[in-house]
Design a protein around this motif. Structure first.
Motif, PDB file in Angstrom:
ATOM      1  N   ASP A   1      29.015  45.431  39.498  1.00  0.00           N
ATOM      2  CA  ASP A   1      27.555  45.414  39.557  1.00  0.00           C
ATOM      3  C   ASP A   1      26.961  44.028  39.336  1.00  0.00           C
ATOM      4  O   ASP A   1      25.751  43.848  39.423  1.00  0.00           O
ATOM      5  N   LEU A   2      27.801  43.050  39.043  1.00  0.00           N
ATOM      6  CA  LEU A   2      27.341  41.689  38.784  1.00  0.00           C
ATOM      7  C   LEU A   2      28.266  40.708  39.496  1.00  0.00           C
ATOM      8  O   LEU A   2      29.264  41.093  40.098  1.00  0.00           O
ATOM      9  N   LYS A   3      27.931  39.420  39.393  1.00  0.00           N
ATOM     10  CA  LYS A   3      28.792  38.388  39.952  1.00  0.00           C
ATOM     11  C   LYS A   3      29.875  37.952  38.967  1.00  0.00           C
ATOM     12  O   LYS A   3      30.743  37.167  39.317  1.00  0.00           O
ATOM     13  N   THR A   4      29.818  38.419  37.753  1.00  0.00           N
ATOM     14  CA  THR A   4      30.694  37.923  36.708  1.00  0.00           C
ATOM     15  C   THR A   4      32.144  38.327  36.916  1.00  0.00           C
ATOM     16  O   THR A   4      32.443  39.393  37.436  1.00  0.00           O
ATOM     17  N   PHE A   5      33.031  37.448  36.489  1.00  0.00           N
ATOM     18  CA  PHE A   5      34.467  37.706  36.536  1.00  0.00           C
ATOM     19  C   PHE A   5      35.127  36.953  35.400  1.00  0.00           C
ATOM     20  O   PHE A   5      34.561  36.030  34.819  1.00  0.00           O
ATOM     21  N   TRP A   6      36.345  37.334  35.071  1.00  0.00           N
ATOM     22  CA  TRP A   6      37.127  36.664  34.043  1.00  0.00           C
ATOM     23  C   TRP A   6      38.589  36.988  34.292  1.00  0.00           C
ATOM     24  O   TRP A   6      38.931  37.784  35.168  1.00  0.00           O
ATOM     25  N   TYR A   7      39.451  36.348  33.513  1.00  0.00           N
ATOM     26  CA  TYR A   7      40.887  36.534  33.683  1.00  0.00           C
ATOM     27  C   TYR A   7      41.516  37.108  32.419  1.00  0.00           C
ATOM     28  O   TYR A   7      40.989  36.943  31.313  1.00  0.00           O
ATOM     29  N   VAL A   8      42.648  37.766  32.586  1.00  0.00           N
ATOM     30  CA  VAL A   8      43.332  38.383  31.459  1.00  0.00           C
ATOM     31  C   VAL A   8      43.834  37.290  30.502  1.00  0.00           C
ATOM     32  O   VAL A   8      44.169  36.176  30.931  1.00  0.00           O
ATOM     33  N   ASN A   9      43.868  37.595  29.213  1.00  0.00           N
ATOM     34  CA  ASN A   9      44.359  36.636  28.235  1.00  0.00           C
ATOM     35  C   ASN A   9      45.845  36.356  28.453  1.00  0.00           C
ATOM     36  O   ASN A   9      46.628  37.267  28.698  1.00  0.00           O
ATOM     37  N   GLY A  10      46.206  35.098  28.346  1.00  0.00           N
ATOM     38  CA  GLY A  10      47.606  34.721  28.455  1.00  0.00           C
ATOM     39  C   GLY A  10      48.123  34.576  29.864  1.00  0.00           C
ATOM     40  O   GLY A  10      49.330  34.408  30.061  1.00  0.00           O
ATOM     41  N   GLY A  11      47.217  34.617  30.843  1.00  0.00           N
ATOM     42  CA  GLY A  11      47.647  34.524  32.234  1.00  0.00           C
ATOM     43  C   GLY A  11      48.007  33.118  32.665  1.00  0.00           C
ATOM     44  O   GLY A  11      47.670  32.127  32.008  1.00  0.00           O
ATOM     45  N   TRP A  12      48.693  33.018  33.768  1.00  0.00           N
ATOM     46  CA  TRP A  12      49.097  31.754  34.365  1.00  0.00           C
ATOM     47  C   TRP A  12      47.856  30.993  34.847  1.00  0.00           C
ATOM     48  O   TRP A  12      46.899  31.603  35.331  1.00  0.00           O
ATOM     49  N   PRO A  13      47.830  29.650  34.750  1.00  0.00           N
ATOM     50  CA  PRO A  13      46.676  28.887  35.250  1.00  0.00           C
ATOM     51  C   PRO A  13      46.445  29.131  36.742  1.00  0.00           C
ATOM     52  O   PRO A  13      47.389  29.093  37.537  1.00  0.00           O
ATOM     53  N   ILE A  14      45.215  29.379  37.121  1.00  0.00           N
ATOM     54  CA  ILE A  14      44.879  29.654  38.517  1.00  0.00           C
ATOM     55  C   ILE A  14      45.162  28.451  39.406  1.00  0.00           C
ATOM     56  O   ILE A  14      45.510  28.603  40.578  1.00  0.00           O
ATOM     57  N   ARG A  15      45.047  27.231  38.860  1.00  0.00           N
ATOM     58  CA  ARG A  15      45.302  26.036  39.673  1.00  0.00           C
ATOM     59  C   ARG A  15      46.754  25.968  40.149  1.00  0.00           C
ATOM     60  O   ARG A  15      47.082  25.212  41.061  1.00  0.00           O
ATOM     61  N   GLU A  16      47.650  26.758  39.523  1.00  0.00           N
ATOM     62  CA  GLU A  16      49.060  26.750  39.898  1.00  0.00           C
ATOM     63  C   GLU A  16      49.434  27.954  40.760  1.00  0.00           C
ATOM     64  O   GLU A  16      50.618  28.191  41.012  1.00  0.00           O
ATOM     65  N   LEU A  17      48.437  28.706  41.214  1.00  0.00           N
ATOM     66  CA  LEU A  17      48.713  29.949  41.925  1.00  0.00           C
ATOM     67  C   LEU A  17      48.063  29.976  43.306  1.00  0.00           C
ATOM     68  O   LEU A  17      47.048  29.307  43.548  1.00  0.00           O
ATOM     69  N   ILE A  18      48.653  30.755  44.185  1.00  0.00           N
ATOM     70  CA  ILE A  18      48.080  31.082  45.487  1.00  0.00           C
ATOM     71  C   ILE A  18      48.043  32.597  45.580  1.00  0.00           C
ATOM     72  O   ILE A  18      49.080  33.263  45.456  1.00  0.00           O
ATOM     73  N   TYR A  19      46.865  33.148  45.790  1.00  0.00           N
ATOM     74  CA  TYR A  19      46.753  34.599  45.911  1.00  0.00           C
ATOM     75  C   TYR A  19      47.398  35.066  47.220  1.00  0.00           C
ATOM     76  O   TYR A  19      47.108  34.530  48.294  1.00  0.00           O
ATOM     77  N   GLY A  20      48.279  36.059  47.120  1.00  0.00           N
ATOM     78  CA  GLY A  20      48.936  36.608  48.292  1.00  0.00           C
ATOM     79  C   GLY A  20      50.250  35.942  48.655  1.00  0.00           C
ATOM     80  O   GLY A  20      50.907  36.346  49.622  1.00  0.00           O
ATOM     81  N   ILE A  21      50.667  34.932  47.887  1.00  0.00           N
ATOM     82  CA  ILE A  21      51.886  34.203  48.217  1.00  0.00           C
ATOM     83  C   ILE A  21      53.116  35.106  48.112  1.00  0.00           C
ATOM     84  O   ILE A  21      54.112  34.908  48.821  1.00  0.00           O
ATOM     85  N   ASP A  22      53.055  36.119  47.263  1.00  0.00           N
ATOM     86  CA  ASP A  22      54.198  37.034  47.114  1.00  0.00           C
ATOM     87  C   ASP A  22      54.442  37.815  48.407  1.00  0.00           C
ATOM     88  O   ASP A  22      55.594  38.054  48.791  1.00  0.00           O
ATOM     89  N   LEU A  23      53.351  38.211  49.096  1.00  0.00           N
ATOM     90  CA  LEU A  23      53.505  38.931  50.362  1.00  0.00           C
ATOM     91  C   LEU A  23      54.076  38.032  51.449  1.00  0.00           C
ATOM     92  O   LEU A  23      54.845  38.486  52.304  1.00  0.00           O
ATOM     93  N   ILE A  24      53.687  36.753  51.422  1.00  0.00           N
ATOM     94  CA  ILE A  24      54.214  35.804  52.405  1.00  0.00           C
ATOM     95  C   ILE A  24      55.738  35.742  52.290  1.00  0.00           C
ATOM     96  O   ILE A  24      56.461  35.762  53.299  1.00  0.00           O
ATOM     97  N   TYR A  25      56.223  35.670  51.064  1.00  0.00           N
ATOM     98  CA  TYR A  25      57.675  35.619  50.864  1.00  0.00           C
ATOM     99  C   TYR A  25      58.328  36.954  51.194  1.00  0.00           C
ATOM    100  O   TYR A  25      59.398  36.997  51.827  1.00  0.00           O
TER     101      TYR A  25
END
Length: 326
Positions: A183-207
Motif C-alpha cells: 500500500d506504500l512505496k516503502t521497502f526494506w531488507y531482512v536483517n543479516g542479508g547479503w549486501p545488495i551491491r554484490e547481488l544480481i536479482y535473477g542470476i540463479d535462474l540464469i545459471y
C-alpha cells in the motif's frame, strides 16, 4: 566517528516531486507514499531551535509510525535502494577520508561494529521463506503471472503488509529478502542479508537454465514482468551498477544482454555504466522504452514488451561506434 556529510548534495541527485529547497530544509512530496502533497521535509543543517540534526526528516502524512520521522541513514538507504549497512559504508568511504568542505554541517554516525568490509557473508537459512509462503494479488495486478511468482519464490508477510522478494546467489543460496509494502512505496531488507551491491536479482535462474540471453532492468518487478513475457531477465536493484554486479554477469552464461533501464536520467546513467563495464564481455543491445512509460512494467501489454525486446538495437560506445558487429 563524526562525518561531515553534505546532506543537500546527497539529496539533490534524486528526483523529488514538488520540491522546495530553502537554506535549511527540503520540503517535497513524500518518497515513501503515493502522494503529491509536499508534506515531507528534511533538515539540511542542524536546527538548534527544534533540536533536529542535519539529515533528520519527517512526514506529516505518514500513517505508518515507522515512516513518520527518522534519520539520514534510513532515508538515504531507501533512496539508494540498499541496506542501511551499505549506506553507512558508502558515507564512511566518501566522507571518512580526505578534506571536507568547511561549510558542511557535521553528522554523527555510529559506525562501530558495522563496517566488516572483509568479513565473508554467509547465505541465509532458506527455511525463513516458509514463514511468508502465501499469495497476495499485488504482483498479479502488476501483470506478473502466478507461475513466475512461484518460480521466484515471492511471498507475503501479513504482519508488515509486504510482499517478500528473495534474492539468491548464483548457486541458488538465499542471499537477502526484500520486503515491499503493498500500500506504500516503502521497502526494506531482512536483517543479516547479503549486501545488495554484490547481488544480481535473477542470476540463479540464469545459471540454472544456462541462459545465453537476458534482459537487464532496474527493479525486481520489472524483471518478473519481462519473465512473464517469456524472456530471461535480471535486475540490478537500483540505478547503480557496481563492479561486483558486473563480475557476476561476466562469469555467468550470458552472451547477449538487452538493456532495458528506466526511461529517465538515472536510467540513462545506469545504461552507460552497464555498457562501460560489460563491453567486450557480451553482446549489448539497447531496448527502447516507449515514450510516456517510466519502465518496462509500464509498457502495458506483454505483446509490446516482446516487441521492444526483440527490436532492441546494438549498443554504441561513447564515440557512437558499434560495440560489436552483428
Amino acid at each position: 566517528m563524526n562525518l561531515k556529510v553534505d546532506i543537500r548534495a546527497e539529496l539533490e541527485v534524486f528526483p523529488w516531486k514538488r520540491a522546495t529547497w530553502t537554506p535549511d530544509k527540503l520540503i517535497a512530496a513524500s518518497p515513501f507514499r503515493y502522494d503529491s502533497t509536499p508534506s515531507f521535509y528534511v533538515w539540511l543543517h542542524d536546527n538548534p531551535v527544534t533540536g533536529a540534526r542535519a539529515g533528520d526528516w519527517g512526514d506529516y502524512g505518514a500513517a505508518d509510525p515507522e515512516y513518520r520521522r527518522g534519520g539520514f541513514v534510513k532515508l538515504l538507504a531507501f533512496l539508494r535502494n540498499e541496506t542501511e549497512e551499505e549506506t553507512r559504508e558508502y558515507l564512511r568511504w566518501k566522507y571518512g577520508d580526505g578534506p571536507v568542505a568547511a561549510d558542511v554541517e557535521p553528522l554523527t554516525l555510529d559506525l562501530s561494529g558495522v563496517l566488516r568490509l572483509h568479513e565473508r557473508k554467509q547465505p541465509l537459512d532458506p527455511r525463513i521463506l516458509n514463514v511468508w509462503d502465501r499469495e497476495h494479488p499485488y504482483l498479479g495486478l502488476r501483470g506478473i503471472s502466478p507461475e513466475i511468482q512461484k518460480e521466484m519464490r515471492v511471498g507475503y508477510d501479513i504482519k508488515s503488509k509486504a510482499i517478500t522478494i528473495p534474492w539468491f546467489l548464483p548457486d541458488g543460496s538465499l542471499a537477502n529478502v526484500k520486503f515491499r509494502r503493498v500500500d506504500l512505496k516503502t521497502f526494506w531488507y531482512v536483517n543479516g542479508g547479503w549486501p545488495i551491491r554484490e547481488l544480481i536479482y535473477g542470476i540463479d535462474l540464469i545459471y540454472r537454465k544456462r541462459a545465453k540471453m537476458a534482459v537487464l532492468v532496474e527493479a525486481e518487478i520489472d524483471a518478473m514482468y519481462v519473465m512473464t513475457a517469456g524472456f530471461p531477465a535480471v535486475a540490478v536493484g537500483g540505478s547503480s551498477f557496481s563492479e561486483e554486479k558486473a563480475e557476476l554477469l561476466r562469469k555467468s552464461p550470458i552472451e547477449e544482454l538487452r538493456i532495458a533501464t528506466d526511461n529517465d536520467e538515472a536510467g540513462e546513467r545506469l545504461k552507460a555504466q552497464v555498457i562501460e563495464k560489460m563491453a567486450g564481455y557480451c553482446e549489448l543491445y539497447d531496448v527502447e522504452i516507449p515514450v510516456g512509460c517510466k519502465d518496462v512494467n509500464e509498457v502495458g501489454s506483454l505483446e509490446e514488451v516482446v516487441s521492444i525486446v526483440k527490436e532492441a538495437v546494438p549498443c554504441r560506445d561513447f564515440a557512437g561506434k558499434l560495440l560489436f558487429k552483428e
